[in-house]
Write a protein that holds these residues in place. Structure first.
Motif, PDB file in Angstrom:
ATOM      1  N   PRO A 174       0.958  -1.191   0.030  1.00 34.60           N
ATOM      2  CA  PRO A 174      -0.137  -0.009   0.008  1.00 34.60           C
ATOM      3  C   PRO A 174       0.795   1.445   0.002  1.00 34.60           C
ATOM      4  O   PRO A 174       0.459   2.291  -0.795  1.00 34.60           O
ATOM      5  CB  PRO A 174      -0.835  -0.032   1.116  1.00 34.60           C
ATOM      6  N   HIS A 175       1.985   1.230   0.624  1.00 33.18           N
ATOM      7  CA  HIS A 175       2.727   2.539   0.651  1.00 33.18           C
ATOM      8  C   HIS A 175       3.051   2.991  -0.721  1.00 33.18           C
ATOM      9  O   HIS A 175       3.167   4.271  -0.864  1.00 33.18           O
ATOM     10  CB  HIS A 175       4.063   2.516   1.576  1.00 33.18           C
ATOM     11  N   GLN A 176       3.464   2.008  -1.613  1.00 32.29           N
ATOM     12  CA  GLN A 176       4.050   2.185  -2.823  1.00 32.29           C
ATOM     13  C   GLN A 176       2.855   2.831  -3.726  1.00 32.29           C
ATOM     14  O   GLN A 176       3.139   3.680  -4.397  1.00 32.29           O
ATOM     15  CB  GLN A 176       4.528   0.882  -3.311  1.00 32.29           C
ATOM     16  N   VAL A 177       1.655   2.503  -3.336  1.00 36.68           N
ATOM     17  CA  VAL A 177       0.444   2.752  -4.176  1.00 36.68           C
ATOM     18  C   VAL A 177       0.051   4.221  -3.617  1.00 36.68           C
ATOM     19  O   VAL A 177       0.007   5.123  -4.665  1.00 36.68           O
ATOM     20  CB  VAL A 177      -0.824   1.897  -3.863  1.00 36.68           C
ATOM     21  N   ARG A 178       0.385   4.750  -2.533  1.00 34.59           N
ATOM     22  CA  ARG A 178       0.086   5.984  -1.870  1.00 34.59           C
ATOM     23  C   ARG A 178       1.137   6.919  -2.795  1.00 34.59           C
ATOM     24  O   ARG A 178       0.924   8.041  -3.002  1.00 34.59           O
ATOM     25  CB  ARG A 178       0.522   6.018  -0.383  1.00 34.59           C
ATOM     26  N   VAL A 179       2.379   6.486  -2.915  1.00 39.60           N
ATOM     27  CA  VAL A 179       3.526   7.227  -3.507  1.00 39.60           C
ATOM     28  C   VAL A 179       3.090   7.332  -5.060  1.00 39.60           C
ATOM     29  O   VAL A 179       3.103   8.708  -5.276  1.00 39.60           O
ATOM     30  CB  VAL A 179       4.808   6.592  -3.567  1.00 39.60           C
ATOM     31  N   ALA A 180       2.653   6.303  -5.488  1.00 36.94           N
ATOM     32  CA  ALA A 180       2.374   6.638  -7.065  1.00 36.94           C
ATOM     33  C   ALA A 180       1.136   7.513  -7.149  1.00 36.94           C
ATOM     34  O   ALA A 180       1.219   8.327  -7.968  1.00 36.94           O
ATOM     35  CB  ALA A 180       1.960   5.126  -7.744  1.00 36.94           C
ATOM     36  N   ARG A 181       0.068   7.362  -6.457  1.00 34.12           N
ATOM     37  CA  ARG A 181      -1.016   8.284  -6.287  1.00 34.12           C
ATOM     38  C   ARG A 181      -0.436   9.493  -6.072  1.00 34.12           C
ATOM     39  O   ARG A 181      -1.278  10.513  -6.724  1.00 34.12           O
ATOM     40  CB  ARG A 181      -2.153   7.954  -5.496  1.00 34.12           C
ATOM     41  N   ALA A 182       0.253   9.826  -5.226  1.00 28.73           N
ATOM     42  CA  ALA A 182       0.703  11.138  -5.021  1.00 28.73           C
ATOM     43  C   ALA A 182       1.348  11.888  -5.964  1.00 28.73           C
ATOM     44  O   ALA A 182       1.153  13.080  -6.008  1.00 28.73           O
ATOM     45  CB  ALA A 182       1.811  11.398  -3.877  1.00 28.73           C
ATOM     46  N   PHE A 183       1.733  11.337  -7.158  1.00 33.32           N
ATOM     47  CA  PHE A 183       2.470  11.703  -8.198  1.00 33.32           C
ATOM     48  C   PHE A 183       1.609  11.284  -9.632  1.00 33.32           C
ATOM     49  O   PHE A 183       2.023  11.443 -10.550  1.00 33.32           O
ATOM     50  CB  PHE A 183       3.749  11.367  -8.430  1.00 33.32           C
ATOM     51  N   GLY A 184       0.284  11.022  -9.378  1.00 35.72           N
ATOM     52  CA  GLY A 184      -0.650  11.232 -10.459  1.00 35.72           C
ATOM     53  C   GLY A 184      -0.766   9.830 -11.015  1.00 35.72           C
ATOM     54  O   GLY A 184      -1.335   9.967 -12.564  1.00 35.72           O
ATOM     55  N   THR A 185      -0.117   8.775 -10.688  1.00 35.97           N
ATOM     56  CA  THR A 185      -0.285   7.621 -11.506  1.00 35.97           C
ATOM     57  C   THR A 185      -1.697   7.048 -11.706  1.00 35.97           C
ATOM     58  O   THR A 185      -2.680   7.060 -10.567  1.00 35.97           O
ATOM     59  CB  THR A 185       0.611   6.387 -10.862  1.00 35.97           C
ATOM     60  N   ARG A 186      -2.141   6.677 -12.828  1.00 30.70           N
ATOM     61  CA  ARG A 186      -3.846   6.439 -13.036  1.00 30.70           C
ATOM     62  C   ARG A 186      -4.116   4.972 -13.021  1.00 30.70           C
ATOM     63  O   ARG A 186      -5.021   4.518 -12.599  1.00 30.70           O
ATOM     64  CB  ARG A 186      -3.791   7.119 -14.399  1.00 30.70           C
ATOM     65  N   ARG A 187      -3.233   4.003 -13.466  1.00 28.25           N
ATOM     66  CA  ARG A 187      -3.329   2.762 -13.303  1.00 28.25           C
ATOM     67  C   ARG A 187      -2.155   2.017 -12.458  1.00 28.25           C
ATOM     68  O   ARG A 187      -1.012   1.981 -12.760  1.00 28.25           O
ATOM     69  CB  ARG A 187      -3.277   2.132 -14.694  1.00 28.25           C
ATOM     70  N   VAL A 188      -2.814   1.315 -11.754  1.00 24.51           N
ATOM     71  CA  VAL A 188      -1.806   0.466 -10.640  1.00 24.51           C
ATOM     72  C   VAL A 188      -2.389  -1.109 -10.629  1.00 24.51           C
ATOM     73  O   VAL A 188      -3.473  -1.435 -10.385  1.00 24.51           O
ATOM     74  CB  VAL A 188      -1.956   0.869  -9.417  1.00 24.51           C
ATOM     75  N   PHE A 189      -1.378  -1.958 -10.947  1.00 23.30           N
ATOM     76  CA  PHE A 189      -1.628  -3.328 -10.689  1.00 23.30           C
ATOM     77  C   PHE A 189      -0.658  -3.799  -9.348  1.00 23.30           C
ATOM     78  O   PHE A 189       0.390  -3.786  -9.424  1.00 23.30           O
ATOM     79  CB  PHE A 189      -0.745  -3.918 -11.887  1.00 23.30           C
ATOM     80  N   LEU A 190      -1.580  -4.034  -8.277  1.00 24.27           N
ATOM     81  CA  LEU A 190      -1.106  -4.328  -7.251  1.00 24.27           C
ATOM     82  C   LEU A 190      -0.654  -5.996  -7.192  1.00 24.27           C
ATOM     83  O   LEU A 190      -1.535  -6.764  -6.868  1.00 24.27           O
ATOM     84  CB  LEU A 190      -1.824  -4.016  -5.765  1.00 24.27           C
ATOM     85  N   ALA A 191       0.421  -6.447  -7.156  1.00 22.93           N
ATOM     86  CA  ALA A 191       0.778  -7.768  -7.231  1.00 22.93           C
ATOM     87  C   ALA A 191       0.938  -8.300  -5.944  1.00 22.93           C
ATOM     88  O   ALA A 191       2.119  -8.837  -5.732  1.00 22.93           O
ATOM     89  CB  ALA A 191       1.990  -7.941  -8.175  1.00 22.93           C
ATOM     90  N   ASN A 192      -0.063  -8.379  -5.143  1.00 25.50           N
ATOM     91  CA  ASN A 192      -0.209  -9.022  -3.804  1.00 25.50           C
ATOM     92  C   ASN A 192      -1.562  -8.964  -3.528  1.00 25.50           C
ATOM     93  O   ASN A 192      -2.351  -7.867  -3.833  1.00 25.50           O
ATOM     94  CB  ASN A 192       0.482  -7.980  -2.765  1.00 25.50           C
ATOM     95  N   GLU A 193      -1.915  -9.883  -2.424  1.00 26.88           N
ATOM     96  CA  GLU A 193      -3.323  -9.974  -2.014  1.00 26.88           C
ATOM     97  C   GLU A 193      -3.140  -8.712  -0.743  1.00 26.88           C
ATOM     98  O   GLU A 193      -2.412  -8.854   0.098  1.00 26.88           O
ATOM     99  CB  GLU A 193      -3.715 -11.236  -1.357  1.00 26.88           C
ATOM    100  N   LEU A 194      -4.178  -7.934  -0.781  1.00 29.06           N
ATOM    101  CA  LEU A 194      -4.095  -6.920   0.294  1.00 29.06           C
ATOM    102  C   LEU A 194      -5.331  -7.091   1.341  1.00 29.06           C
ATOM    103  O   LEU A 194      -6.516  -7.207   0.698  1.00 29.06           O
ATOM    104  CB  LEU A 194      -4.234  -5.422  -0.380  1.00 29.06           C
ATOM    105  N   VAL A 195      -4.992  -7.585   2.350  1.00 31.99           N
ATOM    106  CA  VAL A 195      -5.866  -7.790   3.636  1.00 31.99           C
ATOM    107  C   VAL A 195      -5.831  -6.433   4.679  1.00 31.99           C
ATOM    108  O   VAL A 195      -6.656  -6.723   5.512  1.00 31.99           O
ATOM    109  CB  VAL A 195      -5.783  -9.204   3.983  1.00 31.99           C
ATOM    110  N   ASP A 196      -5.061  -5.656   4.387  1.00 35.83           N
ATOM    111  CA  ASP A 196      -5.055  -4.674   5.395  1.00 35.83           C
ATOM    112  C   ASP A 196      -6.354  -3.679   5.384  1.00 35.83           C
ATOM    113  O   ASP A 196      -6.548  -2.903   4.447  1.00 35.83           O
ATOM    114  CB  ASP A 196      -3.752  -3.792   5.383  1.00 35.83           C
ATOM    115  N   ALA A 197      -7.096  -3.537   6.374  1.00 39.34           N
ATOM    116  CA  ALA A 197      -8.387  -2.880   6.365  1.00 39.34           C
ATOM    117  C   ALA A 197      -8.417  -1.451   6.199  1.00 39.34           C
ATOM    118  O   ALA A 197      -8.798  -0.894   5.447  1.00 39.34           O
ATOM    119  CB  ALA A 197      -9.255  -3.271   7.593  1.00 39.34           C
ATOM    120  N   ALA A 198      -7.181  -0.740   6.867  1.00 41.17           N
ATOM    121  CA  ALA A 198      -7.096   0.642   6.773  1.00 41.17           C
ATOM    122  C   ALA A 198      -6.413   0.947   5.150  1.00 41.17           C
ATOM    123  O   ALA A 198      -7.056   1.956   4.586  1.00 41.17           O
ATOM    124  CB  ALA A 198      -5.858   1.112   7.693  1.00 41.17           C
TER     125      ALA A 198
END
Length: 425
Positions: free
Chosen positions: A108-132
């Protein structure tokens, strides 16, 4: 986030002030903005940079970006390079400008970095189960209709946790079932029957939407061309089975994704065999280490060794160090160690020596060990090495090279520094 806002976010990086946080930069540049320092076009060797200093080759970086853009297009592949390699939004943007569909990330931290700089498409290569993190992603999706995110699922329990965290979200999260690479491999569902059970669990929710299948062939046990190809064909067959079962009804397309940096030639070959399905297929490659390549692990593993007619990646990193001790004819020490150089896969490689502005091969010099702040060099009789010489080291493993440096000079072949790449680890 709009395109203009993304450009503004990247521009803000150049407004950052240079100071003690950034290793290797000229001490007399303190207080300048990154843009001001770049505008001075200082020389890496004569412009006040302090050793050790890591540099990226401007020409080789551009070569690698163009080569993989061409490779993906030639083979009909969409490309989502793995951003965890560099965690550098400037490089994400250059990859997108060179045809990337989006950016792959891992946490998730990496997604936050990408979004902070405008990345429109993200492929998250992991199962994400962190509720926050899931709630944050749901808020991002709800706030920006142009934001697209695809995430792995690899267990019924994971689907249940995701569903619980996402209830109340407006948009469902798109997911792909991750097929494991085999017994004893890393993550992913081990059998096709279990894949179907995970897909059924997704279908039972309103918060998730199944859009394809994916996995990572680099984790195939005892990987060779035959084993990797067999696993990739399992992945393709899984997509076809899901399609026949109507699991992708109502979509615009189906995602089939694989591809690290060691077997993308096999991915291209097998994905070319994907049969016609009920919807268009997005054949998504996710290699990441190509952007800088390296002088060790990936130099040996790159698929271009098997298909040299397709081109060759070029190592873009060089760590410049200085000899600080020459205690004997057989030994020397330079001022860079584990805090500066990747060492998890291979030790650095002594490549060149600079003295009085002249550069020559580091004949008779090899790195034998690293301390925290020193590299141990073994020197043979033909080694011409003195205290004060600059020694250029090649590195192995881009991921653990980028993460040791927050601001990396990008230098042309004559040493002119034309840019600085900011990383966020």
């Amino acid at each position: 986030m709009t395109a203009d806002t993304a450009a503004e976010s990247l521009a803000r990086l150049t407004a950052e002030r240079v100071d003690h946080r950034f290793k290797g930069l000229p001490p007399d540049a303190d207080g300048l903005t990154v843009a001001e320092l770049a505008g001075q076009r200082r020389n890496l060797f004569t412009g006040g940079f302090a050793t050790p200093v890591l540099a990226l080759s401007a020409e080789r970086l551009e070569h690698n970006l163009r080569l993989m853009e061409t490779y993906a297009a030639r083979h009909g592949l969409a490309f989502a390079p793995h951003g965890k390699t560099s965690m550098a939004p400037q490089l994400f943007q250059r990859q997108i400008e060179h045809g990337a569909w989006g950016i792959t990330l891992a946490v998730p931290h990496q997604v936050r970095v990408a979004r902070a700089f405008g990345t429109r498409r993200v492929f998250l290569a992991n199962e994400l189960v962190d509720a926050a993190a899931l709630r944050w992603i749901a808020a991002e999706l709800d706030a920006d209709p142009q934001f697209e995110l695809v995430c792995y699922v690899d267990s019924v329990r994971g689907v249940e946790l995701m569903d619980a965290a996402l209830r109340g979200a407006t948009r469902p999260v798109d997911v792909v079932v991750e097929l494991g690479a085999g017994e004893g491999a890393r993550t992913g569902v081990r059998t096709e029957a279990e894949c179907a059970a995970v897909a059924d669990a997704v279908a039972a929710t309103r918060t998730l939407r199944l859009v394809g299948v994916a996995g990572y062939e680099g984790e195939v046990p005892k990987a060779d061309t035959e084993r990797v190809t067999a696993w990739l064909r399992r992945l393709v067959a899984l997509a076809a089975d899901f399609d026949r079962a109507g699991r992708f009804a109502g979509l615009d397309g189906i995602i089939v994704s694989a591809g690290g940096s060691a077997w993308f030639d096999a991915v291209a070959e097998v994905f070319a065999e994907i049969p016609e399905l009920s919807l268009p297929v997005l054949k998504l490659l996710r290699s990441g280490a190509y952007v800088s390549h390296d002088d060790g692990h990936y130099r040996k593993l790159t698929p271009f060794n098997r298909v040299p007619e397709e081109g060759a990646l070029e190592p873009a990193f060089r760590l410049w160090t200085q000899v600080v001790s020459r205690p004997s004819a057989e030994q020397a020490f330079v001022n860079a160690g584990k805090r500066d150089a990747a060492y998890d896969l291979d030790l650095p490689f002594a490549q060149v020596i600079r003295r009085d502005g002249a550069e020559r091969p580091a004949t008779g010099v090899s790195v034998t060990a690293l301390s925290d702040q020193h590299a141990w060099l073994a020197t043979t009789p033909e080694a011409d090495l003195e205290v004060g010489d600059w020694v250029g080291l090649g590195l192995s493993h881009p991921c653990t090279s980028f993460d040791k440096w927050q601001l990396i000079p990008v230098a042309e072949a004559d040493g002119t520094v034309v840019d600085y790449v900011r990383t966020f680890f």
